[in-house]
Scaffold this motif. Sequence first.
Motif, PDB file in Angstrom:
ATOM      1  N   MET A  88       5.109   2.997  -3.201  1.00 54.09           N
ATOM      2  CA  MET A  88       5.199   1.957  -2.429  1.00 54.09           C
ATOM      3  C   MET A  88       4.849   2.327  -1.139  1.00 54.09           C
ATOM      4  N   HIS A  89       4.422   1.146  -0.645  1.00 53.13           N
ATOM      5  CA  HIS A  89       4.256   1.390   0.857  1.00 53.13           C
ATOM      6  C   HIS A  89       4.197  -0.174   2.048  1.00 53.13           C
ATOM      7  N   THR A  90       3.901   0.263   3.124  1.00 53.98           N
ATOM      8  CA  THR A  90       3.786  -1.226   3.729  1.00 53.98           C
ATOM      9  C   THR A  90       2.666  -0.332   4.399  1.00 53.98           C
ATOM     10  N   ASP A  91       1.371  -2.327   4.248  1.00 48.12           N
ATOM     11  CA  ASP A  91       0.477  -1.504   5.281  1.00 48.12           C
ATOM     12  C   ASP A  91       0.159  -1.366   6.631  1.00 48.12           C
ATOM     13  N   MET A  92      -0.509  -0.456   7.345  1.00 46.39           N
ATOM     14  CA  MET A  92      -0.462  -0.697   8.765  1.00 46.39           C
ATOM     15  C   MET A  92      -0.752  -1.835   9.654  1.00 46.39           C
ATOM     16  N   GLU A 124       6.761  -4.640   0.850  1.00 52.26           N
ATOM     17  CA  GLU A 124       6.804  -3.614   0.282  1.00 52.26           C
ATOM     18  C   GLU A 124       5.963  -3.445  -0.772  1.00 52.26           C
ATOM     19  N   HIS A 125       4.954  -2.897  -1.387  1.00 52.67           N
ATOM     20  CA  HIS A 125       4.293  -3.077  -2.608  1.00 52.67           C
ATOM     21  C   HIS A 125       3.576  -1.855  -2.924  1.00 52.67           C
ATOM     22  N   ARG A 126       3.168  -1.939  -4.256  1.00 51.40           N
ATOM     23  CA  ARG A 126       2.816  -0.723  -5.212  1.00 51.40           C
ATOM     24  C   ARG A 126       2.516  -1.110  -6.432  1.00 51.40           C
TER      25      ARG A 126
END
Length: 189
Positions: free
Chosen positions: A56-60, A113-115
């Motif tokens: 899981m992360h968010t893009d910068m 928030e995606h993965r």
Amino acid sequence: MTKLSERIIQIVLMCLGENFGRKFGSQFSNCHGYLRIINYSPFESMKQKEVEGLGMHTDMSCMTIVYQDAIGGLQVRSKEGTWMDINPCDDSLVVNIGDLMQAWSNGKLRSSEHRVVLKQPVNRFSLAFFWCFEDEKLVYTPDEVVGEGDLRIYKPFVCADYVKFRENSEKGKFEKVGFTVKDFAGTGD
Ligand SMILES: O=C(O)CCC(=O)C(=O)O
Ligand SMILES: [Fe+2]
């Protein structure tokens, strides 16, 4: 892809306010994009039903445009915390709002928030186009975008400093909720 990003940002700005496309479009005129080609190798263990291919992360970015092949696996987290499958669809691309746009819009747009979860032991391929402000850009929500009576929830910051913050954050930690633009530039309001 740059042209497409410019058209999408115009629509996004129009959604934020009347004439905002015309008023604020120039803020995005120095944006640049880079394409990441991602190959997810098949996982080996037959015991596992699914494997997290990308945590899981968010893009910068300001915005990311994603193409995924027919295997699928991209998931986005709802505000309530439920993971939802983004099923591949012919002739469709996925558009994610990124951290820079969340800060620029004073939180009116949410960085997704995606993965990626691999559910079959086969190769998966995707393309992600990250469209970002220039390094030296001061990310600062225009007063009109903050809106009358609303509090500013992000301090102004230089784009490259946020990228450095994310890169220097303890490896792996950004995949857990915590290290996002809110931690870096949030006012705490
Ligand atoms: O592989 C995908 O579908 C998404 C990739 C992604 O989210 C990323 O590279 O930031
Ligand atoms: Fe991503």
